[in-house]
Design a protein around this motif. Structure first.
Motif, mmCIF file in Angstrom:
data_model
loop_
_atom_site.group_PDB
_atom_site.id
_atom_site.type_symbol
_atom_site.label_atom_id
_atom_site.label_comp_id
_atom_site.label_asym_id
_atom_site.label_seq_id
_atom_site.Cartn_x
_atom_site.Cartn_y
_atom_site.Cartn_z
ATOM 1 N N GLU A 18 0.730 -0.850 -0.012
ATOM 2 C CA GLU A 18 0.063 0.012 0.013
ATOM 3 C C GLU A 18 0.806 1.406 0.010
ATOM 4 O O GLU A 18 1.877 1.439 0.900
ATOM 5 N N PRO A 19 0.860 1.917 -0.937
ATOM 6 C CA PRO A 19 1.766 3.398 -1.065
ATOM 7 C C PRO A 19 1.683 4.194 -0.141
ATOM 8 O O PRO A 19 2.298 4.940 0.579
ATOM 9 N N ALA A 20 0.436 4.301 0.808
ATOM 10 C CA ALA A 20 0.242 5.259 1.803
ATOM 11 C C ALA A 20 0.843 4.807 2.995
ATOM 12 O O ALA A 20 1.039 5.473 4.047
ATOM 13 N N VAL A 21 1.369 3.619 3.082
ATOM 14 C CA VAL A 21 1.955 3.067 4.534
ATOM 15 C C VAL A 21 3.516 2.989 4.221
ATOM 16 O O VAL A 21 4.042 2.660 3.397
ATOM 17 N N GLN A 27 2.565 -6.026 16.705
ATOM 18 C CA GLN A 27 2.100 -6.117 18.237
ATOM 19 C C GLN A 27 2.796 -5.064 18.620
ATOM 20 O O GLN A 27 3.417 -5.276 19.774
ATOM 21 N N PRO A 28 2.230 -3.700 18.431
ATOM 22 C CA PRO A 28 3.119 -2.616 18.976
ATOM 23 C C PRO A 28 2.815 -2.372 20.286
ATOM 24 O O PRO A 28 3.644 -1.498 20.826
ATOM 25 N N PHE A 29 1.834 -2.642 20.916
ATOM 26 C CA PHE A 29 1.174 -2.213 22.074
ATOM 27 C C PHE A 29 0.177 -2.940 22.787
ATOM 28 O O PHE A 29 -0.272 -4.093 21.868
ATOM 29 N N ARG A 30 -0.206 -3.067 24.003
ATOM 30 C CA ARG A 30 -1.396 -3.904 24.554
ATOM 31 C C ARG A 30 -2.300 -2.946 24.997
ATOM 32 O O ARG A 30 -2.035 -2.085 25.877
ATOM 33 N N LEU A 31 -3.423 -3.091 24.729
ATOM 34 C CA LEU A 31 -4.748 -2.430 25.302
ATOM 35 C C LEU A 31 -5.148 -3.076 26.643
ATOM 36 O O LEU A 31 -5.197 -4.496 26.659
ATOM 37 N N ARG A 49 1.985 3.099 10.193
ATOM 38 C CA ARG A 49 2.232 4.485 9.979
ATOM 39 C C ARG A 49 1.977 4.983 8.500
ATOM 40 O O ARG A 49 2.392 4.297 7.704
ATOM 41 N N LEU A 50 1.155 6.025 8.369
ATOM 42 C CA LEU A 50 0.880 6.356 7.078
ATOM 43 C C LEU A 50 1.662 7.712 6.705
ATOM 44 O O LEU A 50 2.011 8.593 7.557
ATOM 45 N N ALA A 51 1.794 7.934 5.224
ATOM 46 C CA ALA A 51 2.490 8.876 4.847
ATOM 47 C C ALA A 51 1.945 10.189 5.127
ATOM 48 O O ALA A 51 2.819 11.333 5.345
ATOM 49 N N ASP A 52 0.826 10.412 5.477
ATOM 50 C CA ASP A 52 0.048 11.821 5.910
ATOM 51 C C ASP A 52 0.533 12.212 7.319
ATOM 52 O O ASP A 52 -0.101 13.047 7.878
ATOM 53 N N GLY A 53 1.085 11.079 8.207
ATOM 54 C CA GLY A 53 1.195 11.206 9.557
ATOM 55 C C GLY A 53 0.554 10.700 10.500
ATOM 56 O O GLY A 53 0.460 10.657 11.662
ATOM 57 N N THR A 54 -0.918 10.188 9.887
ATOM 58 C CA THR A 54 -1.743 9.475 10.669
ATOM 59 C C THR A 54 -1.338 7.807 10.670
ATOM 60 O O THR A 54 -0.163 7.753 10.171
ATOM 61 N N SER A 75 -10.771 2.450 11.296
ATOM 62 C CA SER A 75 -10.639 3.593 12.514
ATOM 63 C C SER A 75 -9.291 4.477 12.111
ATOM 64 O O SER A 75 -8.338 3.727 12.277
ATOM 65 N N ARG A 76 -9.375 5.735 12.031
ATOM 66 C CA ARG A 76 -8.139 6.364 11.602
ATOM 67 C C ARG A 76 -7.869 7.231 12.718
ATOM 68 O O ARG A 76 -8.527 7.918 13.355
ATOM 69 N N ALA A 77 -6.374 7.183 13.378
ATOM 70 C CA ALA A 77 -5.895 8.195 14.523
ATOM 71 C C ALA A 77 -5.639 9.453 13.942
ATOM 72 O O ALA A 77 -5.258 9.599 12.664
#
Length: 82
Positions: A18-21, A27-31, A49-54, A75-77
């Motif tokens: 995916e070009p945006a990635v 498994q970067p963290f635990r909720l 992590r996306l190219a637009d910073g999100t 869902s986007r941060a």
């Protein structure tokens, strides 16, 4: 990137193309959250992590385990886009 199933591997490969990635983490963290008298926890499968910073937290499930009514599509941060 590590993976625990072929489904996770396939999702990681799709994100890699995916070009945006621009970066992936397994498994970067635990909720962790309270649920009555006990704590529940869950490590998401990966973070992109996306190219637009999100970023995007990604959980991968085989289609037969997905509850379409209860599961949001995306869902986007830090973004108001859907």
């Amino acid at each position: 990137m590590g993976y625990e199933s072929w489904v996770e591997r396939d999702a990681a490969m799709a994100l890699d193309f995916e070009p945006a990635v621009v970066a992936l983490a397994s498994q970067p963290f635990r909720l962790v959250w309270p649920d009555g008298d006990r704590e529940r926890e869950h490590p998401p499968d990966c973070f992109a992590r996306l190219a637009d910073g999100t970023g995007a937290v990604v959980d991968v499930r085989p289609q037969d385990l997905v509850d379409e009514e209860a599961t949001p599509r995306r869902s986007r941060a830090s973004s108001s886009r859907t």
